[in-house]
Write a protein that holds these residues in place. Structure first.
Motif, mmCIF file in Angstrom:
data_model
loop_
_atom_site.group_PDB
_atom_site.id
_atom_site.type_symbol
_atom_site.label_atom_id
_atom_site.label_comp_id
_atom_site.label_asym_id
_atom_site.label_seq_id
_atom_site.Cartn_x
_atom_site.Cartn_y
_atom_site.Cartn_z
ATOM 1 N N LEU B 90 0.661 -1.188 -0.042
ATOM 2 C CA LEU B 90 0.079 0.124 0.124
ATOM 3 C C LEU B 90 0.985 1.036 0.103
ATOM 4 C CD1 LEU B 90 -2.820 -0.704 2.398
ATOM 5 C CD2 LEU B 90 -3.005 -0.647 -0.043
ATOM 6 N N MET B 97 -3.741 1.861 -5.637
ATOM 7 C CA MET B 97 -3.525 1.634 -4.179
ATOM 8 C C MET B 97 -4.669 2.221 -3.261
ATOM 9 S SD MET B 97 -1.589 -0.654 -3.287
ATOM 10 C CE MET B 97 -0.923 -1.725 -4.601
ATOM 11 N N ARG B 101 -6.957 0.634 -0.549
ATOM 12 C CA ARG B 101 -7.097 0.707 0.838
ATOM 13 C C ARG B 101 -8.350 0.923 1.284
ATOM 14 N NH1 ARG B 101 -2.823 4.337 0.106
ATOM 15 N NH2 ARG B 101 -4.222 6.136 -0.627
#
Lengths: 396, 289
Positions: B90, B97, B101
């Protein structure tokens, strides 16, 4: 030890151009200070030398080697960060040893070098402490120690004293000077504090924020004394020296075999006899034109009634007088248009309807009369600077 | 007014005593009595340590203790390891990304009982997707199904728990990675640190500051795992996937043997506190910096 050269380096962040057209060389063993107001790109320039920022243009040379694309760890430089960047979970010893461990230096040698540096910096007692248990000054010394043990070709220091309180800063400045005299390693030091710049640097490079790709951040690079005595531009003249230089518009007129500078919109004038000021020959080309006159506050003096000459004598109403120990800073207004040197202050004053300009004189506080509200001031004619209002460059 | 500070904290202390100390003391008292709700609404008689002896002598207890320890240690370790790997991923600037998340937090928000049902369907011997996937890569699956075999039942619970809680670790450890000052990483770069050294000696110690706390929290939660076990295997086949949490449920809410359940509760309290105490003693010794 090594020389460093920057050749037309530039850095832009997307559309924003931070640095352009900066070329300079640093000699072996030299201590160069990069100084300028915030946003002038001094830290960025240092980080570009370190390799922490990529170049958008130009090249960086370390010795003869072009290091523009070389990884930071292979540049043989050490950097002291503004916030020290000590590893908080490692002891003082481990912090200093870390760089050597990465370079596969044998353990006994690491120990010897770290202990040696600790002795130099008076850190021996603290070697097993963690940064959290150290004072600001001690942390600063550990950060220095981490750089020293590496024995790099060049030291880079990014405002290393700015997190210390005033007293400690003066003390560390002196220590830094001693250390530097002992080690004699090429150093590039960034600061916004002109006193630091003037006291530490062999040479000082004055930087300024730029507006376009044709400009250069680098305004002048010279010895501290040279910057003070012969500033190349209004920016340098205004930045170096405290309180800052006073600027006013004057019209150059012929007067006998010399010249005379008349302060715009007033009846005051200063005679400039041949040889009375180094700028006189060059000013001959500006007769009838408006130029900027610069007078440092310290080159005003209290008029002595006994002396016959009244050249450049100003009768001023003092608005505020500040007593700073041996010096007195006197602030006064003259009814002449303000010279815009790019500070926000002037704009503010213009917006509030001011048509006159504020000036500062620095006098010996003991020579002041009891009531310093109305004074006659003389100007040291030989110390006056003149600048072209368009290019802002010095007229010499 | 010397007692004013005590007066001010008194409400919290009283609440805390009521909520934590009372049930523990109540359970401690009951653990020394014979009390089965099927025969009596009140404790019948003082029996000393008989309840403890019975619990310790029963093979089910030892079995579920071992299962619990296996599940707890491996679950915490796997969730930490996978979570750290995801957190590192991450923190790279790879595309997608930020979406990842946002998606990641979802499993953690689902109730464990729902996760249990989801996995029960996926483990189903007829048409469960996990069964199908395993079979299609040529794995030898037990004939009774993944949940029906003594070899795989506990593993199946572990997988469901790891699925649910790995993202929790990932998010928290990602926050830990973000807490590493950029200037430290730059200093390490100038010091010549390789990517591995940068991770192991600079980033990892920072991450561990955060991780130390969630590791122990998760450990304690996992030690009491009950809902996943109930929905997926009911501790079976036999006692092969039975945990202490399920044993307690069996003793107290199926057999109604309050005395034995209280004794088991206290054994769990002692075991967990011993482990947590040791953990805190060792893990937090180097905490100060």
């Amino acid at each position: 030890m090594a020389t460093l050269a920057l050749d037309q380096v530039a850095k832009s962040y997307g559309e924003v151009l931070a640095i352009a057209n900066v070329s300079l060389t640093v000699d072996e063993g030299e201590f160069l200070v990069l100084v300028g107001p915030s946003g002038c790109g001094k830290s960025t320039l240092l980080r570009m030398i370190a390799g922490l920022e990529t170049l958008s243009g130009g090249r960086v040379f370390l010795g003869d080697k072009d290091v523009s694309r070389v990884d930071p760890k292979d540049r043989d430089i050490a950097m002291v960060f503004q916030n020290y960047a000590l590893y908080p979970h490692m002891t003082v010893y481990e912090n200093m040893a870390f760089g050597l461990q990465q370079r596969k230096v044998p353990k006994p040698e690491i120990k010897e070098k770290v202990l040696q540096a600790a002795r130099t910096l008076d850190l021996t007692e603290l070697i097993h402490r963690k940064p959290g248990a150290l004072s600001g000054g001690q942390r600063q010394r550990v950060a220095m120690g981490r750089a020293i043990v590496r024995n790099p070709a060049i030291y880079l220091m990014d405002e290393p004293l700015s997190n210390l309180d005033a007293k400690l800063r003066v003390q560390m400045r002196a220590e830094l000077k001693l250390l530097r005299a002992r080690m004699g390693v090429t150093t590039i030091y960034v600061t916004h504090d002109q006193v630091e710049a003037m006291t530490l640097g062999d040479r000082v490079a004055v930087l300024k924020p730029i507006d376009g790709p044709e400009e250069s951040n680098l305004q002048q690079i010279a010895s501290p004394q040279e910057l003070y005595l012969r500033p190349a531009s209004m920016f340098v003249a205004g930045f170096i020296g405290s309180p800052a230089m006073n600027f006013m518009y004057v019209t150059i007129e012929s007067a006998g075999d010399g010249l005379c500078a008349r302060i715009v919109d007033t009846s005051w004038s200063v005679a400039l006899p041949p040889g009375g000021n180094k700028a006189v020959p060059a000013l001959a080309d500006h007769v009838g034109k408006r130029v900027v006159m610069g007078v440092r506050p310290e080159f005003f003096s209290l008029a002595q009634p006994s002396t016959g000459t009244t050249n450049g004598r100003l009768a001023v109403d003092v608005l505020v007088s500040e007593l700073v120990g041996p010096d007195a800073y006197l602030h006064f207004d003259l009814p002449t248009p303000e010279v815009d040197i790019g500070t926000d202050l002037i704009q503010e004053r213009a917006e509030t309807g001011h048509t006159d300009s504020r000036f500062t004189a620095r006098l010996d506080s003991e020579s002041l009369p009891g009531d310093p509200s109305r004074l006659d001031l003389d100007i040291d004619v030989s110390k006056i600077h003149f600048f072209d209002p368009k290019t802002t460059l010095a007229i010499v | 007014m010397a007692y004013l500070p005590y007066l001010l904290v008194a409400p919290s202390i009283i609440l805390l005593l009521g909520l934590i100390a009372y049930p523990l003391v109540f359970a401690l008292k009951n653990s020394f009595y014979f009390w089965n709700l099927q025969t009596s609404a009140t404790p019948v008689g003082f029996v000393g340590f008989a309840n403890y002896q019975m619990v310790l002598a029963s093979p089910a207890f030892l079995n579920s203790l071992i299962n619990t320890l296996v599940l707890t240690f491996s679950g915490t370790a796997l969730e930490f390891a996978f979570g750290l790997a995801i957190a590192l991923l991450l923190s790279t600037r790879l595309r997608g990304m930020s979406v990842a998340r946002a998606l990641l937090i979802m499993p953690t928000t689902i109730a464990p009982i729902v996760v249990g049902f989801l996995f029960r369907y996926m483990y189903d011997p007829q048409g469960g997707i996990i069964t199908w996937l395993m079979a299609s890569i040529g794995l030898d699956l037990p004939a009774q199904g993944i949940l029906g075999s003594t070899n795989t039942a506990l593993l199946a619970i572990l997988i469901a728990d790891v699925w649910q809680w790995t993202p929790f670790f990932a998010i928290i450890l990602y926050a830990g990675l973000l807490s590493v000052p950029v200037s430290l990483l730059e200093a390490a770069r100038l010091d010549g640190a390789s990517a591995w050294v940068m991770f192991w000696r600079i980033k990892f110690p920072f991450v561990m500051r955060t991780a130390l706390i969630i590791l122990i929290l998760r450990f304690m939660q996992l030690f009491n795992t009950f809902d996943l076990v109930l929905v997926l295997t009911r501790g079976g086949p036999g006692t092969s996937s039975r945990t202490l949490g399920y044993t307690l449920y069996q003793q107290g809410l199926i057999d109604f043997n309050i005395g034995m359940a209280s004794a088991t509760t206290w054994l769990v309290v002692i075991i967990v506190n011993a482990i947590v105490g040791l953990y805190i003693f060792f893990a937090f010794r180097k905490w100060e910096w």
